[in-house]
Scaffold this active site. Structure first.
Site, PDB file in Angstrom:
ATOM      1  CG  HIS A   1      45.943  86.269  37.542  1.00 53.95           C
ATOM      2  ND1 HIS A   1      46.456  85.388  36.617  1.00 53.95           N
ATOM      3  CD2 HIS A   1      45.302  85.503  38.473  1.00 53.95           C
ATOM      4  CE1 HIS A   1      46.139  84.144  36.985  1.00 53.95           C
ATOM      5  NE2 HIS A   1      45.451  84.189  38.108  1.00 53.95           N
TER       6      HIS A   1
ATOM      7  CG  HIS B   1      46.638  80.280  36.105  1.00 58.34           C
ATOM      8  ND1 HIS B   1      46.893  80.640  37.392  1.00 58.34           N
ATOM      9  CD2 HIS B   1      47.797  79.748  35.638  1.00 58.34           C
ATOM     10  CE1 HIS B   1      48.131  80.357  37.719  1.00 58.34           C
ATOM     11  NE2 HIS B   1      48.704  79.807  36.653  1.00 58.34           N
TER      12      HIS B   1
ATOM     13  CE1 TYR C   1      39.967  82.136  36.554  1.00 61.81           C
ATOM     14  CE2 TYR C   1      42.330  81.963  36.929  1.00 61.81           C
ATOM     15  CZ  TYR C   1      41.040  81.533  37.180  1.00 61.81           C
ATOM     16  OH  TYR C   1      40.817  80.492  38.043  1.00 61.81           O
TER      17      TYR C   1
HETATM   18  C1  LIG Z   1      43.712  76.921  45.842  1.00 59.49           C
HETATM   19  C2  LIG Z   1      44.601  77.623  44.849  1.00 59.49           C
HETATM   20  C3  LIG Z   1      44.341  78.933  44.525  1.00 59.49           C
HETATM   21  C4  LIG Z   1      45.152  79.605  43.600  1.00 59.49           C
HETATM   22  N1  LIG Z   1      44.902  80.923  43.309  1.00 59.49           N
HETATM   23  C5  LIG Z   1      45.701  81.596  42.456  1.00 59.49           C
HETATM   24  C6  LIG Z   1      45.510  82.968  42.231  1.00 59.49           C
HETATM   25  O1  LIG Z   1      44.619  83.631  42.808  1.00 59.49           O
HETATM   26  N2  LIG Z   1      46.338  83.582  41.378  1.00 59.49           N
HETATM   27  C7  LIG Z   1      47.343  82.902  40.695  1.00 59.49           C
HETATM   28  O2  LIG Z   1      48.051  83.504  39.893  1.00 59.49           O
HETATM   29  N3  LIG Z   1      47.565  81.596  40.929  1.00 59.49           N
HETATM   30  C8  LIG Z   1      46.782  80.938  41.788  1.00 59.49           C
HETATM   31  N4  LIG Z   1      47.039  79.614  42.057  1.00 59.49           N
HETATM   32  C9  LIG Z   1      48.221  78.971  41.475  1.00 59.49           C
HETATM   33  C10 LIG Z   1      49.408  79.084  42.461  1.00 59.49           C
HETATM   34  O3  LIG Z   1      49.880  80.425  42.494  1.00 59.49           O
HETATM   35  C11 LIG Z   1      50.589  78.181  42.034  1.00 59.49           C
HETATM   36  O4  LIG Z   1      50.993  78.470  40.727  1.00 59.49           O
HETATM   37  C12 LIG Z   1      50.206  76.712  42.136  1.00 59.49           C
HETATM   38  O5  LIG Z   1      49.799  76.410  43.445  1.00 59.49           O
HETATM   39  C13 LIG Z   1      51.323  75.742  41.712  1.00 59.49           C
HETATM   40  O6  LIG Z   1      52.536  76.087  42.221  1.00 59.49           O
HETATM   41  P1  LIG Z   1      53.785  76.181  41.199  1.00 59.49           P
HETATM   42  O7  LIG Z   1      53.419  77.263  40.216  1.00 59.49           O
HETATM   43  O8  LIG Z   1      54.931  76.533  42.101  1.00 59.49           O
HETATM   44  O9  LIG Z   1      53.895  74.829  40.557  1.00 59.49           O
HETATM   45  C14 LIG Z   1      46.240  78.938  42.975  1.00 59.49           C
HETATM   46  C15 LIG Z   1      46.496  77.601  43.342  1.00 59.49           C
HETATM   47  C16 LIG Z   1      45.699  76.963  44.259  1.00 59.49           C
HETATM   48  C17 LIG Z   1      46.009  75.535  44.633  1.00 59.49           C
END
Ligand SMILES: Cc1cc2nc3c(=O)[nH]c(=O)nc-3n(C[C@H](O)[C@H](O)[C@H](O)COP(=O)(O)O)c2cc1C
Length: 303
Positions: A183, A186, A188
């Site tokens: 990862h 975002h 981190y």
């Molecule tokens: C509640 C929640 C938790 C998420 N946790 C993670 C995570 O642990 N790791 C990660 O890389 N992205 C995480 N995401 C981002 C999602 O993987 C994803 O990118 C996002 O829901 C948007 O979808 P899209 O990228 O298809 O637009 C999270 C999103 C949400 C809504």
């Protein structure tokens, strides 16, 4: 049946490195906070098996590489033997339904709080600057708090964190995962090194693009050396400002986003390849409609 402009159906097979997928619907990694005290139990197994299909591909929620990695309650880890044993049951259940499962390796860096840190110390980062109070952290009791000031890692401490990623990847393979996704997105820890808006270091991990990519490249190299390049994916989000992860030149940060197997131009001579797959969210619309409410809760009133 949904087809893109090349005529490829969402439900047609896809060869992802050495993995043969029978369709292209992938479960994105999503933090669920269901692993009580960091151990994935029955609820986690149920969640992933519900989403498993023959020939499908799932990526787990962000999974902690070390005791200093958490910034949310009840996130699973992959650094202790108890966690590895618990993951085996989840992985076996997913494999029994025929899906490929990657474990997402996560360290939140400064997106944490003393309550989540062993000994109540400040979280680590590339910087001493805290995340602004535009953002809120989910506390163990369900309330939202202010992010505290982190502690910038000393240069001499960084390779120890790199080693935690390598060890976590080995643990993931020991638990039966088919591969790992690092990862790097975002806001981190890895993104805290990549982005100009956060990284204010004066050592070889700060300043130039090569220096800001150094930690990422060391992590990738360590993980690839541990489990083999065909089991490694990397996620990055150059253009996403989540948790203040801004960069005035995000396009410069797109070493993997164009082609699989591309040598990384930003790597300053570090020739690492990430062949299995990648999920660079350069143009992702996250937060999108689905995630808006979640973000609203995490943002402060002045946003
Ligand atoms: C509640 C929640 C938790 C998420 N946790 C993670 C995570 O642990 N790791 C990660 O890389 N992205 C995480 N995401 C981002 C999602 O993987 C994803 O990118 C996002 O829901 C948007 O979808 P899209 O990228 O298809 O637009 C999270 C999103 C949400 C809504």
């Amino acid at each position: 049946m949904a087809e893109n402009r090349t005529g490829t159906s969402l439900f047609s097979p896809f060869k992802m490195g050495k993995f043969s997928l029978s369709h292209r619907v992938v479960l994105a990694p999503m933090t669920r906070c269901r692993a009580l005290n960091g151990i994935p139990g029955d609820a986690v197994a149920e969640y992933y098996t519900q989403r498993s299909t023959p020939g499908g591909f799932l990526i787990t929620e962000g999974t902690l590489i070390s005791p200093s990695a958490p910034g949310f309650p009840h996130v699973p880890g992959i650094y202790s033997d108890a966690q590895v044993e618990a993951w085996k049951k989840v992985v076996d259940a997913v494999h029994a339904k025929g899906s490929v499962l990657f474990c997402q390796l996560w360290h939140v860096g400064r997106a944490s709080h003393q309550v989540y840190q062993p000994g109540g110390v400040p979280p680590i980062s590339s910087t001493n600057k805290p995340i602004s109070n535009r953002w809120r952290i989910l506390m163990p009791d369900g309330t939202y708090g202010i992010y505290p000031a982190p502690r910038a890692l000393k240069t001499s401490e960084i390779l120890e964190v790199v080693e935690h990623y390598r060890q976590a990847s080995l643990n993931a393979i020991r638990a039966g995962f088919d591969g790992v996704e690092i990862h790097g997105a975002h806001g981190y820890l890895i993104d805290q090194f990549l982005k100009k808006g956060i990284n204010d270091r004066a050592d070889e991990y700060g300043g130039s693009i090569e220096n800001r990519c150094r930690f990422m490249m060391q992590v990738i190299q360590a993980v690839v050396s541990g489990v083999g390049a065909d089991r490694v994916a990397f996620r990055m989000s150059p253009a996403i400002d989540h948790l203040d992860a801004t960069d005035s030149d995000p396009i410069q940060l797109r070493p993997f986003s164009d082609r699989e197997n591309e040598q990384t131009p930003a790597a300053g001579g570090l020739e690492t390849r990430v062949p299995a797959c990648h999920s660079a969210t350069l143009y992702s619309f996250w937060p999108n409609r689905v995630t808006q409410n979640w973000h609203r809760r995490r943002r402060g009133p002045d946003d």
